[in-house]
Write a protein that holds these residues in place. Structure first.
Motif, PDB file in Angstrom:
ATOM      1  N   SER A  29       0.830  -1.201   0.000  1.00 40.34           N
ATOM      2  CA  SER A  29       0.000   0.000   0.000  1.00 40.34           C
ATOM      3  C   SER A  29       0.865   1.252   0.000  1.00 40.34           C
ATOM      4  CB  SER A  29      -0.914   0.004   1.230  1.00 40.34           C
ATOM      5  OG  SER A  29      -1.609   1.224   1.349  1.00 40.34           O
ATOM      6  N   ILE A  30       1.896   1.272   0.849  1.00 42.83           N
ATOM      7  CA  ILE A  30       2.800   2.423   0.913  1.00 42.83           C
ATOM      8  C   ILE A  30       3.541   2.596  -0.409  1.00 42.83           C
ATOM      9  CG2 ILE A  30       4.887   3.310   2.024  1.00 42.83           C
ATOM     10  CD1 ILE A  30       3.891   1.964   4.624  1.00 42.83           C
ATOM     11  N   ILE A  31       3.962   1.484  -1.006  1.00 44.79           N
ATOM     12  CA  ILE A  31       4.670   1.546  -2.291  1.00 44.79           C
ATOM     13  C   ILE A  31       3.783   2.187  -3.364  1.00 44.79           C
ATOM     14  CG2 ILE A  31       5.586   0.142  -4.186  1.00 44.79           C
ATOM     15  CD1 ILE A  31       6.630  -1.811  -2.058  1.00 44.79           C
ATOM     16  N   PHE A  32       2.505   1.779  -3.402  1.00 51.33           N
ATOM     17  CA  PHE A  32       1.579   2.368  -4.377  1.00 51.33           C
ATOM     18  C   PHE A  32       1.427   3.873  -4.152  1.00 51.33           C
ATOM     19  CE2 PHE A  32      -0.361  -1.900  -5.396  1.00 51.33           C
ATOM     20  CZ  PHE A  32      -0.150  -1.811  -6.763  1.00 51.33           C
ATOM     21  N   TYR A  33       1.319   4.285  -2.890  1.00 52.62           N
ATOM     22  CA  TYR A  33       1.195   5.716  -2.584  1.00 52.62           C
ATOM     23  C   TYR A  33       2.431   6.481  -3.052  1.00 52.62           C
ATOM     24  CZ  TYR A  33      -3.020   5.338   0.326  1.00 52.62           C
ATOM     25  OH  TYR A  33      -4.303   5.160   0.767  1.00 52.62           O
ATOM     26  N   VAL A  34       3.613   5.923  -2.782  1.00 54.55           N
ATOM     27  CA  VAL A  34       4.864   6.581  -3.161  1.00 54.55           C
ATOM     28  C   VAL A  34       4.975   6.696  -4.681  1.00 54.55           C
ATOM     29  CG1 VAL A  34       7.386   6.368  -3.168  1.00 54.55           C
ATOM     30  CG2 VAL A  34       6.102   5.917  -1.070  1.00 54.55           C
ATOM     31  N   ILE A  35       4.655   5.604  -5.383  1.00 54.75           N
ATOM     32  CA  ILE A  35       4.730   5.621  -6.849  1.00 54.75           C
ATOM     33  C   ILE A  35       3.742   6.628  -7.434  1.00 54.75           C
ATOM     34  CG2 ILE A  35       4.351   4.260  -8.946  1.00 54.75           C
ATOM     35  CD1 ILE A  35       5.342   1.819  -7.450  1.00 54.75           C
ATOM     36  N   SER A  36       2.545   6.729  -6.830  1.00 57.68           N
ATOM     37  CA  SER A  36       1.542   7.673  -7.330  1.00 57.68           C
ATOM     38  C   SER A  36       2.034   9.110  -7.199  1.00 57.68           C
ATOM     39  CB  SER A  36       0.216   7.497  -6.587  1.00 57.68           C
ATOM     40  OG  SER A  36       0.314   7.893  -5.240  1.00 57.68           O
ATOM     41  N   VAL A  37       2.723   9.409  -6.099  1.00 61.03           N
ATOM     42  CA  VAL A  37       3.268  10.761  -5.900  1.00 61.03           C
ATOM     43  C   VAL A  37       4.394  11.030  -6.886  1.00 61.03           C
ATOM     44  CG1 VAL A  37       4.504  12.268  -4.291  1.00 61.03           C
ATOM     45  CG2 VAL A  37       2.596  10.871  -3.476  1.00 61.03           C
ATOM     46  N   ILE A  38       5.277  10.033  -7.060  1.00 59.90           N
ATOM     47  CA  ILE A  38       6.384  10.192  -8.017  1.00 59.90           C
ATOM     48  C   ILE A  38       5.833  10.410  -9.424  1.00 59.90           C
ATOM     49  CG2 ILE A  38       8.306   8.991  -9.135  1.00 59.90           C
ATOM     50  CD1 ILE A  38       8.831   7.589  -6.447  1.00 59.90           C
ATOM     51  N   TYR A  39       4.829   9.613  -9.789  1.00 62.13           N
ATOM     52  CA  TYR A  39       4.211   9.757 -11.117  1.00 62.13           C
ATOM     53  C   TYR A  39       3.633  11.157 -11.291  1.00 62.13           C
ATOM     54  CZ  TYR A  39       0.951   9.192 -14.966  1.00 62.13           C
ATOM     55  OH  TYR A  39       0.273   9.353 -16.147  1.00 62.13           O
ATOM     56  N   SER A  80      -5.329   1.950  -5.488  1.00 65.84           N
ATOM     57  CA  SER A  80      -4.792   0.621  -5.159  1.00 65.84           C
ATOM     58  C   SER A  80      -4.157   0.656  -3.777  1.00 65.84           C
ATOM     59  CB  SER A  80      -3.756   0.199  -6.204  1.00 65.84           C
ATOM     60  OG  SER A  80      -4.363  -0.003  -7.461  1.00 65.84           O
ATOM     61  N   GLY A  81      -3.417   1.732  -3.493  1.00 67.26           N
ATOM     62  CA  GLY A  81      -2.832   1.902  -2.164  1.00 67.26           C
ATOM     63  C   GLY A  81      -3.906   2.034  -1.096  1.00 67.26           C
ATOM     64  N   PHE A  82      -4.955   2.784  -1.416  1.00 65.82           N
ATOM     65  CA  PHE A  82      -6.064   2.989  -0.477  1.00 65.82           C
ATOM     66  C   PHE A  82      -6.788   1.668  -0.198  1.00 65.82           C
ATOM     67  CE2 PHE A  82     -10.551   3.898   0.361  1.00 65.82           C
ATOM     68  CZ  PHE A  82     -10.439   4.760   1.440  1.00 65.82           C
ATOM     69  N   PHE A  83      -7.049   0.896  -1.252  1.00 62.21           N
ATOM     70  CA  PHE A  83      -7.748  -0.385  -1.104  1.00 62.21           C
ATOM     71  C   PHE A  83      -6.953  -1.355  -0.234  1.00 62.21           C
ATOM     72  CE2 PHE A  83      -8.137  -4.783  -2.639  1.00 62.21           C
ATOM     73  CZ  PHE A  83      -9.467  -5.020  -2.335  1.00 62.21           C
ATOM     74  N   LEU A  84      -5.643  -1.456  -0.497  1.00 63.68           N
ATOM     75  CA  LEU A  84      -4.813  -2.374   0.284  1.00 63.68           C
ATOM     76  C   LEU A  84      -4.692  -1.907   1.733  1.00 63.68           C
ATOM     77  CD1 LEU A  84      -2.000  -3.153  -2.308  1.00 63.68           C
ATOM     78  CD2 LEU A  84      -3.694  -4.750  -1.394  1.00 63.68           C
ATOM     79  N   GLY A  85      -4.699  -0.588   1.923  1.00 57.19           N
ATOM     80  CA  GLY A  85      -4.659  -0.055   3.277  1.00 57.19           C
ATOM     81  C   GLY A  85      -5.897  -0.433   4.065  1.00 57.19           C
ATOM     82  N   LYS A  86      -7.055  -0.430   3.393  1.00 55.97           N
ATOM     83  CA  LYS A  86      -8.298  -0.851   4.035  1.00 55.97           C
ATOM     84  C   LYS A  86      -8.326  -2.368   4.241  1.00 55.97           C
ATOM     85  CE  LYS A  86     -10.706   2.962   4.526  1.00 55.97           C
ATOM     86  NZ  LYS A  86     -11.197   3.411   5.868  1.00 55.97           N
ATOM     87  N   LEU A  87      -7.828  -3.100   3.245  1.00 53.28           N
ATOM     88  CA  LEU A  87      -7.846  -4.565   3.318  1.00 53.28           C
ATOM     89  C   LEU A  87      -7.015  -5.081   4.480  1.00 53.28           C
ATOM     90  CD1 LEU A  87      -8.594  -7.311   2.068  1.00 53.28           C
ATOM     91  CD2 LEU A  87      -6.558  -7.109   0.626  1.00 53.28           C
TER      92      LEU A  87
END
Length: 203
Positions: A29-39, A80-87
């Motif tokens: 989840s954290i990786i997805f958040y980081v990649i989204s910010v970098i993108y 995707s990061g948000f969903f995994l964070g909830k999961l």
């Protein structure tokens, strides 16, 4: 009637497995958040070109394509990061059952850290109590409009405990609650509740 305070917990049995799954989901989840910010930072320099295309009345399809090119990948990564964070919060959950002189309060505890209130009800809101899987339980489960809530993470009861159900009239809704507790917890409730709430199949 004398004051009674009694508390039990339904602890997750496969703790190591649950902890591992929780950690994996959290990291990804954290990786997805980081990649989204970098993108977002890598593509933000294209905004002037999109603004210019608006000003020059470029083709609608061209403008839409550029907007989607910027937004859609970011949204996919972020959600995707948000969903995994909830999961992850559903993978390692214990439940606390507290009985205080006629009042039942149930909370869930995520990863032994975060406590979240689930439901509170009084003894006079109880319609039926019995063993999970009984004929009476099955009839309630098939009842239209009833809301079922499983308040344990285990598929088999822990030693010394069993699965019980409590039907509660709560906030204009009928709820079918499944608990993993000892018979003593149920007995304490019945010290206040009407004995007629016990199902006929109860043993």
């Amino acid at each position: 009637m004398r004051e009674i305070f009694y508390e039990e917990s339904s602890k997750i049995q496969k703790e190591k497995s649950a902890s591992r799954k929780y950690t994996i989901c959290k990291v990804i989840s954290i990786i997805f958040y980081v990649i989204s910010v970098i993108y977002l930072f890598l593509t933000i320099d294209q905004l002037p070109a999109i603004i210019k295309s608006f000003q020059e009345n470029s083709g609608a399809l061209f403008i839409i394509f550029n907007i989607l090119y910027l937004i859609v990948p970011f949204l996919l990564l972020f959600f995707s990061g948000f969903f995994l964070g909830k999961l992850k919060n559903k993978l390692y959950v214990d439940y606390d059952y507290t009985f205080v002189s006629g009042s039942v309060r149930i909370s869930k505890v995520i990863k032994n850290v975060k406590r979240k209130f689930v439901i509170k009800f009084e003894y006079d809101a109880i319609e039926r109590i019995g063993k999970y899987g009984s004929d009476t339980y099955n009839n309630y489960e098939k009842m239209p409009g009833i809301k079922k809530e499983i308040l344990t993470s285990n598929v088999e009861p822990s030693e010394g405990k069993d699965f019980y159900y409590i039907v509660v009239n709560h906030e204009d809704n009928k709820k079918l609650l499944i608990l993993e507790c000892t018979e003593l917890f149920i007995v304490n409730i019945l010290k206040f509740a009407n004995k007629l709430v016990i199902e006929k199949d109860f043993k």
